[in-house]
Design an enzyme around this catalytic site. Structure first.
Site, PDB file in Angstrom:
ATOM      1  N   GLU A 111       0.882  -1.248   0.076  1.00 48.51           N
ATOM      2  CA  GLU A 111      -0.077   0.115  -0.035  1.00 48.51           C
ATOM      3  C   GLU A 111       0.832   1.344  -0.031  1.00 48.51           C
ATOM      4  OE1 GLU A 111      -2.218   2.798  -0.181  1.00 48.51           O
ATOM      5  OE2 GLU A 111      -3.447   1.190  -0.435  1.00 48.51           O
ATOM      6  N   HIS A 131     -44.501  -8.363   6.284  1.00 44.08           N
ATOM      7  CA  HIS A 131     -45.452  -7.334   6.375  1.00 44.08           C
ATOM      8  C   HIS A 131     -45.395  -6.760   7.819  1.00 44.08           C
ATOM      9  CE1 HIS A 131     -49.084  -4.781   5.443  1.00 44.08           C
ATOM     10  NE2 HIS A 131     -49.519  -4.989   6.785  1.00 44.08           N
TER      11      HIS A 131
END
Length: 470
Positions: free
Chosen positions: A33, A448
């Site tokens: 990195e 629901h």
């Protein structure tokens, strides 16, 4: 004998996913990195997706407080204050926590991945030189993964100075005073999300999009017209169909943006939210035989293999959308290919999301996309105002749409503008990826009352069976 089985260059979603999966498959892995600070996780964690969502959370909470009276909660707004430095501090805590957890826990501790900090340059197809600014070292690998990402493009005509004319790197810094007005160039995720955030805090926002409609990647005017209307209802100015010709800071400190049609816009700041520069130059890639396009994009096959058989590429530097989920999937494709397994990425099943409120999400093809490919389709759309949960929580703005092949009803795309669209698109992504039909989705019960019921009702709508007939 090589030092490592796999070396991944770049700690963003592509390189990170590839490194972790390779390690999980028993490979000896190193990850290089370039950034010594705020590098782990790449742009997504440090300068893109994650900090923006942290800032969005604060903004949306403030917006909810301002709307509390509609829910029977009375708030004295004169007693409510916004501490932008505290907001910025929280954002940084989120970034640092994720970056530390990724590098220390997921890379090093959990998998034994060697993390090397410094800029990488290929000396040959198996040898990498790493320069940390003080010393140089070389490592060798049987396989190399290039996942170095991109940076905001500095377009000459816009004269980016990182103070008055800024990029996505600067706009996320809330330790800076917010301007009273801002012009945002581009209506992709960066432009729309920061336009939304800034408007909540009372900034005068103008979004300029050179294409005829907002969200150029979304080829459906039913959705994009709804987005435009929503922004304008909230006081955001929208100008489509004319690009920016020039941007210049004036002697008085104001910024003048001149549109291609001659119109002039004046603001305290301008955000350039278009264009990314790929980080592939100067790495020695071309010298070792990696084929690249003129813009620095690396050419790969379906397994993300470059023209050099042991070198792979993932993320922004490859063809397609510049999205973290695409990069991550490509990283997994590379790792599984190295491990000898057959793995793939379906570019028609990559979801795209924009986290304003209401949110925008899409996957697969629109009706227009399908027609362009010669596919006969049926489609169904429903407004969020048709959903009981949306009504109960006061989130009725927006529309959901599904696209399916006419002959067999296989779902090939969906577009959503509405509450929690970025979560709702996941079910449609599963449908597109696995070739599910409208019937398979709407015959599966959904809980629901939830907004997910809109998914089955929208699928039913496509064949004329939805409860809502409006």
């Amino acid at each position: 004998m090589y030092d490592y089985d796999v070396v991944c260059i770049g700690g963003g979603p592509g390189g990170s996913a590839s490194a972790m999966r390779c390690a999980d498959r028993g490979k000896k892995v190193a990850l290089i990195e370039a950034r010594t600070r705020n590098g782990s996780g790449g742009t997504c964690v440090n300068r893109g997706c994650i900090p923006t969502k942290a800032l969005m959370a604060s903004a949306n909470l403030y917006a909810s407080i301002k709307e509390a009276a509609a829910f029977g909660i009375n708030v004295d707004m004169s007693a409510v204050t916004v501490d932008f430095k505290a907001i910025d501090k929280r954002k940084n805590q989120v970034i640092n926590g994720l970056g530390f957890g990724l590098e220390a826990m997921l890379w090093k501790k959990a998998r034994g991945i060697t993390v090397i900090k410094g800029r990488a340059r290929l000396l040959d197809a198996h040898t990498i030189e790493v320069d940390n600014g003080k010393t140089k070292k070389t490592v060798t690998a049987e396989n190399i993964v290039i996942a170095v990402g991109s940076e905001p493009a500095e377009i000459p005509a816009f004269h980016v100075d990182h103070e008055k004319i800024i990029t996505s790197n600067e706009i996320m810094d809330f330790s800076r005073p917010l301007p009273s007005s801002i012009v945002i160039i581009g209506s992709g995720a960066i432009g729309l999300e920061y336009g939304h955030i800034y408007s909540i805090y009372g900034v005068d926002v103008t979004i300029v999009e050179m294409m005829p409609n907002l969200v150029p990647a979304l080829h459906d005017t039913e959705i994009t017209d709804a987005v435009k209307a929503s922004l304008e209802k909230r006081g955001v100015k929208v100008k489509c169909g004319s690009g920016i010709a020039a941007v210049e800071v004036q002697p008085d400190g104001k910024v003048k943006s001149t549109l291609a049609n001659g119109e002039e816009l004046w603001s305290d700041e301008v955000l350039v939210a278009i264009g990314r520069t790929l980080n592939t130059r100067g790495m020695g890639l071309e010298e070792v035989g990696v084929k690249m396009e003129k813009n620095g994009q690396i050419v790969t096959d379906e397994h993300m293999r470059t023209s050099v058989p042991n070198i792979f590429a993932a993320g922004d530097i490859t063809e397609g959308t510049q999205l973290s989920d695409k990069a991550q999937r490509q990283g997994l494709v590379i790792a599984e290919t190295i491990a000898g397994n057959d793995y793939y990425i379906n570019y028609d099943a990559i979801p795209a999301t924009m986290f304003m409120e209401p949110e925008i999400a899409m996957v697969g093809l629109t009706v227009a996309d399908a027609e362009e490919r010669g596919i006969e389709v049926i489609s169904g759309s429903l407004p969020f105002s048709s959903n009981e949960k949306a009504m109960a929580i006061g989130k009725t703005e927006g529309v959901m749409k599904v696209v399916a092949r006419k002959d067999d009803h296989v779902i090939i795309g969906a577009q959503i503008f509405g509450h929690e669209a970025c979560d709702l698109i996941a079910e449609f992504t599963v449908a597109v990826e696995n070739g599910l039909t409208l019937e398979q989705v709407y015959n599966s019960m959904h809980p629901h009352p939830t907004v997910t019921e809109m998914i089955l009702e929208t699928c039913k709508r496509a064949v004329g069976l939805s409860f809502d007939k409006g």
